[in-house]
Motif scaffolding. Structure first.
Motif: not given
Length: 390
Positions: A86-109, A75-80
């Motif tokens: 090339a055409t898609r991206a996945r973003t996520a917010l993790f705690d330090l144990a690797g548990r995803a607190l929020a996650e998204e997939v979106e098309r990009i270029d 619980e000391h902090g978070l990782v983004l």
């Protein structure tokens, strides 16, 4: 892993021992480091007071007071993390144990260039924090995966064939100015290899991951560490020349490159030219799964071609695990690859080789980015610098 130059008796090293499970009590830390009880106590007091460690109960006693068990404070902090394709991206917010607190997939270029794509990533990061009800000042580090060669220490992409406008752009510096935390940038195949090793093969000291999607790249974990080459160019399989007579033009400007013949984008173009409308690597993979005859034939041929190149890699590196990932990690492609790999590579190089497909799928990259950031931000030297600054 601490380097030889690091102090193996420092507070940061004690944290590393606890974080990696090598020692969990004061007595164990004394035994591993050879430090006195009072010195270990002083080091641990600093780590506990700064929130790096927390007591989590007691172990069974062999006489006297039961030893207090220590854990890394997740619980000391978070990782983004943002894994850009090339055409898609996945973003996520993790705690330090690797548990995803929020996650998204979106098309990009990614060809929109660094300013537009990094502005998008910045917005997504802030959205993720808002979704999780967390604050920006809890973020301890950011990881970014990109589909091109990276100078890891500088956080800069160099001559990326499918990332026009990104060459030399200071990605890490750009994001550090906005977030004031360490930013680590690495090649997408490298971070996938780290993710696979961390989650599935933690005991393996030699793993090669091959990603076949819009392009072709490989990540190599050798001796427990990512091998990046002298300037980030290691693993660039897509630009190995495999057909001197081919007129197929690669995005790097050459002809006959593996990526020009066997990447998902190249196969999509070939299938399209054969009269089957196919706009992308992902659509090509769908045609293969549907059993479209020409797509199946092309996928098998691509697997054979890549298997030929990998037979050299396997003989040279002698890995324990070979992981196949990306859009084309499907049955027809894999069977073609296995067929040629085992024919061409020496039996000595393949007798202990596990060839497998990813089980993490597209999440391998962000999991690898989380591990990369935590290992860097909470390395012995980084922690010692933070404690000295207090």
């Amino acid at each position: 892993m601490p380097t030889r130059a690091e102090d193996l008796t420092s507070a940061g090293h004690l944290l590393w021992l606890v974080r990696t499970g090598r020692a969990r009590t004061r007595a164990e830390l004394q035994k591993v480091t050879g430090l006195s009880r009072s010195t270990v106590g002083q080091r641990l007091d600093a780590l506990l007071s700064h929130g790096f460690l927390r007591p989590t109960g007691v172990d069974s006693s062999t006489g006297g007071r039961p030893p207090v068990r220590l854990d890394f404070n997740h619980e000391h902090g978070l990782v983004l993390a943002a894994d850009l394709g090339a055409t898609r991206a996945r973003t996520a917010l993790f705690d330090l144990a690797g548990r995803a607190l929020a996650e998204e997939v979106e098309r990009i270029d990614v060809a929109d260039g660094p300013d537009a794509v990094l502005d998008w990533a910045d917005r997504r990061f802030r959205d993720l924090l808002e979704q999780a009800g967390r604050c920006p000042d809890e973020v301890r580090g950011i990881g970014l995966g990109v589909p091109g060669p990276v100078e890891f220490e500088a956080g800069v992409v160099r001559q990326p064939p499918i990332m026009p406008g990104w060459d030399g752009f200071p990605i890490a510096e750009h994001l550090r100015e906005r977030w004031d935390v360490p930013v680590l940038v690495d090649n997408d195949a490298n971070v996938m290899a780290i993710g696979e090793r961390t989650a599935r093969f933690p005991e393996s000291s030699s793993l090669v991951l091959v990603k076949v999607a819009t392009g072709i790249g490989a990540g190599m974990v050798l001796g427990g560490e990512v091998y990046r080459g002298v300037d980030g160019g290691a693993g660039d399989l897509g630009h190995v020349r495999v057909e001197n007579a081919s007129e197929a033009q690669c995005m790097c400007g050459s002809t006959g490159c593996l990526a020009a013949l066997a990447s998902g984008s190249a196969l999509a173009r070939r299938l399209n030219a054969a009269g089957v409308p196919t706009a992308s690597s992902r659509e090509f993979a769908s045609r293969v799964r549907e059993g479209q005859p020409e797509a199946v034939r092309l996928a098998r041929e691509a697997g054979q071609l890549i298997g030929e190149v990998l037979s050299t890699v396997v003989c040279l590196v002698n890995p324990q695990v070979l992981v196949l990932a990306g859009d084309l990690a499907e049955a027809q492609f894999v069977s073609g690859l296995r067929e040629v790999l085992y024919q061409r590579a020496l039996p000595r190089a393949t007798r202990n080789l596990l060839v497998t497909t990813t089980e993490l799928g597209e999440r391998a990259g962000i999991l690898g980015l989380h591990a990369t950031v935590v290992d860097s931000v909470y390395s012995p030297s980084s922690v010692d610098v933070l404690l000295a600054a207090e």
